[in-house]
Scaffold this motif. Sequence first.
Motif, short mmCIF file in Angstrom:
data_model
loop_
_atom_site.label_atom_id
_atom_site.label_comp_id
_atom_site.label_asym_id
_atom_site.label_seq_id
_atom_site.Cartn_x
_atom_site.Cartn_y
_atom_site.Cartn_z
N PRO A 71 0.82 -1.21 0.00
CA PRO A 71 0.00 0.00 0.00
C PRO A 71 0.85 1.26 0.00
N GLY A 72 0.56 2.17 -0.92
CA GLY A 72 1.27 3.43 -0.98
C GLY A 72 2.65 3.36 -1.59
N LYS A 73 3.03 2.19 -2.11
CA LYS A 73 4.37 2.03 -2.68
C LYS A 73 4.28 1.58 -4.13
N GLN A 74 5.38 1.74 -4.83
CA GLN A 74 5.43 1.28 -6.21
C GLN A 74 5.61 -0.23 -6.27
N ARG A 75 5.20 -0.79 -7.38
CA ARG A 75 5.42 -2.21 -7.59
C ARG A 75 6.92 -2.49 -7.67
N GLU A 76 7.35 -3.56 -7.02
CA GLU A 76 8.78 -3.86 -7.00
C GLU A 76 9.03 -5.31 -7.39
N PHE A 77 10.19 -5.53 -7.95
CA PHE A 77 10.60 -6.86 -8.37
C PHE A 77 10.87 -7.74 -7.17
N VAL A 78 10.47 -9.02 -7.28
CA VAL A 78 10.72 -9.98 -6.21
C VAL A 78 11.66 -11.08 -6.69
N ALA A 79 11.28 -11.76 -7.77
CA ALA A 79 12.09 -12.89 -8.26
C ALA A 79 11.72 -13.18 -9.70
N ARG A 80 12.67 -13.82 -10.40
CA ARG A 80 12.44 -14.17 -11.78
C ARG A 80 13.17 -15.48 -12.08
N ILE A 81 12.56 -16.28 -12.96
CA ILE A 81 13.20 -17.51 -13.40
C ILE A 81 13.04 -17.60 -14.91
N GLY A 82 14.13 -17.85 -15.60
CA GLY A 82 14.11 -17.92 -17.04
C GLY A 82 14.17 -19.35 -17.54
N SER A 83 14.32 -19.48 -18.84
CA SER A 83 14.40 -20.81 -19.44
C SER A 83 15.74 -21.48 -19.12
N GLY A 84 16.72 -20.69 -18.80
CA GLY A 84 18.04 -21.20 -18.43
C GLY A 84 18.71 -20.27 -17.47
N GLY A 85 19.70 -20.76 -16.73
CA GLY A 85 20.38 -19.92 -15.77
C GLY A 85 19.70 -19.93 -14.42
N PRO A 86 20.37 -19.41 -13.42
CA PRO A 86 19.82 -19.45 -12.07
C PRO A 86 18.71 -18.41 -11.88
N PRO A 87 17.84 -18.64 -10.91
CA PRO A 87 16.83 -17.63 -10.59
C PRO A 87 17.49 -16.35 -10.08
N VAL A 88 16.76 -15.26 -10.18
CA VAL A 88 17.23 -13.96 -9.71
C VAL A 88 16.27 -13.48 -8.64
N TYR A 89 16.82 -12.94 -7.56
CA TYR A 89 16.00 -12.48 -6.44
C TYR A 89 16.34 -11.03 -6.06
N ALA A 90 15.34 -10.35 -5.54
CA ALA A 90 15.59 -9.06 -4.90
C ALA A 90 16.37 -9.29 -3.61
N ASP A 91 17.19 -8.33 -3.25
CA ASP A 91 17.99 -8.48 -2.03
C ASP A 91 17.10 -8.70 -0.80
N SER A 92 15.95 -8.07 -0.80
CA SER A 92 15.07 -8.12 0.38
C SER A 92 14.47 -9.50 0.63
#
Length: 115
Positions: free
Chosen positions: A40-61
């Motif tokens: 609430p009251g904040k912008q949308r932020e990235f959490v995690a992503r997984i692609g077709s290859g390579g390791p997942p990516v995460y937000a530091d938080s």
Amino acid sequence: VQLQASGGGLVQPGGSLRLSCVASGSIFSIYALGWYRQAPGKQREFVARIGSGGPPVYADSVRGRFTISRDNAKNTVYLQLNNLSPDDTAVYYCNAVARSGVTYWGQGTQVTVSS
């Protein structure tokens, strides 16, 4: 591409949830699936992503507490949320990025962390 997210709810601090997002439609065009959140009251932020290859990516938080995974047979991406805190309270959205660069969004699922 259509995305249907589910699995949100109310959980106590320190608890866990697993979010799911089922993709349908032109799923062959998807090369990455991910999760974002908006408090609430904040912008949308990235959490995690997984692609077709390579390791997942995460937000530091969330690194070390959240785990993203995908089941290609079920066209589903999951987000396991562990050791939740009130700061994790938000609407969680799944998204899909096509090889063309087009981004698709699901409808969001509410996660509330409160005692």
